[in-house]
Design a protein around this motif. Structure first.
Motif, short mmCIF file in Angstrom:
data_model
loop_
_atom_site.label_atom_id
_atom_site.label_comp_id
_atom_site.label_asym_id
_atom_site.label_seq_id
_atom_site.Cartn_x
_atom_site.Cartn_y
_atom_site.Cartn_z
N UNK A 36 -12.96 14.20 -3.11
CA UNK A 36 -13.69 15.19 -2.65
C UNK A 36 -13.13 16.55 -3.02
N UNK A 37 -13.55 17.16 -3.96
CA UNK A 37 -12.97 18.59 -4.46
C UNK A 37 -11.47 18.69 -4.39
N UNK A 48 0.16 -8.46 -6.16
CA UNK A 48 1.41 -9.39 -5.67
C UNK A 48 1.39 -9.59 -4.11
N UNK A 49 0.50 -8.72 -3.62
CA UNK A 49 0.50 -8.72 -2.15
C UNK A 49 -1.03 -8.69 -1.52
N UNK A 50 -1.64 -9.88 -1.89
CA UNK A 50 -3.03 -9.87 -1.80
C UNK A 50 -3.43 -9.68 -0.38
N UNK A 51 -2.65 -10.00 0.49
CA UNK A 51 -2.97 -9.77 2.03
C UNK A 51 -2.41 -8.42 2.65
N UNK A 52 -2.15 -7.66 1.82
CA UNK A 52 -1.40 -6.29 2.31
C UNK A 52 -1.97 -5.32 1.61
N UNK A 53 -3.21 -4.77 2.26
CA UNK A 53 -3.81 -3.72 1.71
C UNK A 53 -2.97 -2.24 1.96
N UNK A 54 -3.32 -1.27 1.28
CA UNK A 54 -2.68 0.08 1.82
C UNK A 54 -3.65 1.34 1.84
N UNK A 55 -3.42 2.18 2.47
CA UNK A 55 -4.04 3.42 2.61
C UNK A 55 -3.67 4.61 1.41
N UNK A 56 -4.41 5.39 0.93
CA UNK A 56 -4.13 6.60 -0.21
C UNK A 56 -4.48 7.72 0.56
N UNK A 57 -3.65 8.77 0.33
CA UNK A 57 -4.18 10.08 0.74
C UNK A 57 -3.45 11.30 -0.09
N UNK A 58 -3.86 12.08 -0.81
CA UNK A 58 -3.42 13.01 -1.62
C UNK A 58 -4.24 14.08 -2.28
N UNK A 59 -3.88 14.45 -3.48
CA UNK A 59 -4.67 15.43 -4.17
C UNK A 59 -4.62 15.56 -5.65
N UNK A 60 -5.32 16.14 -6.42
CA UNK A 60 -5.10 16.19 -7.84
C UNK A 60 -5.53 17.62 -8.02
#
Length: 140
Positions: A36-37, A48-60
């Motif tokens: 988003x912008x 390799x960690x199929x039951x361990x999702x993670x969250x992403x936050x950042x920018x480009x």
């Protein structure tokens, strides 16, 4: 790249050896990003960690990308097996990189703060980090 929304696939390296005997492991991952912008959010899944999702936050911005990957609990490796501990928060994993137009992908480095070590008998501490390389490519 104007907008990074979509599914990305990539790989990151982890040093599992020692200074005397370096050894690197590679782990594949997928990312579902929403852009988003220039502000990025999403989820990641290490294959390799199929039951361990993670969250992403950042920018480009202008070919540069920076984001934090955070698991929902502490994830660690012991004797080659992966474990999770719900009672401990996982430290942030910082990713940064640049867009490679020839490869149509991002590549860069990641780092995670792992520990502090006392500097002698002083009240000073040295921070210890684990670092590695990564890349990812948009698949849809």
């Amino acid at each position: 790249m104007a907008n990074l929304t979509g599914k990305w696939e990539g790989e990151y390296s982890v040093n599992i050896g020692s200074d005397e005997q370096p050894e690197v492991e590679y782990h594949a991952f997928t990312l579902e990003l929403m852009d988003r912008d220039g502000e990025l959010t999403g989820t990641a899944q290490d294959l390799t960690l199929s039951d361990e999702p993670s969250n992403i936050s950042g920018f480009h911005d202008d070919g540069f990308i920076s984001f934090i990957k955070k698991y929902n609990r502490l994830v660690f490796v012991e004797s080659g097996e992966y474990f999770g501990d719900n009672s401990i928060e996982h430290p942030d994993i910082h990713y940064s990189g640049t867009f490679n137009e020839n490869e149509n992908s991002f590549q860069g480095t990641w780092e995670i703060h792992e520990d502090q070590e006392r500097d002698g008998l002083q009240d000073a501490f040295d921070d210890m980090y684990n670092v590695g390389n990564w890349w990812m490519k948009l698949v849809n």
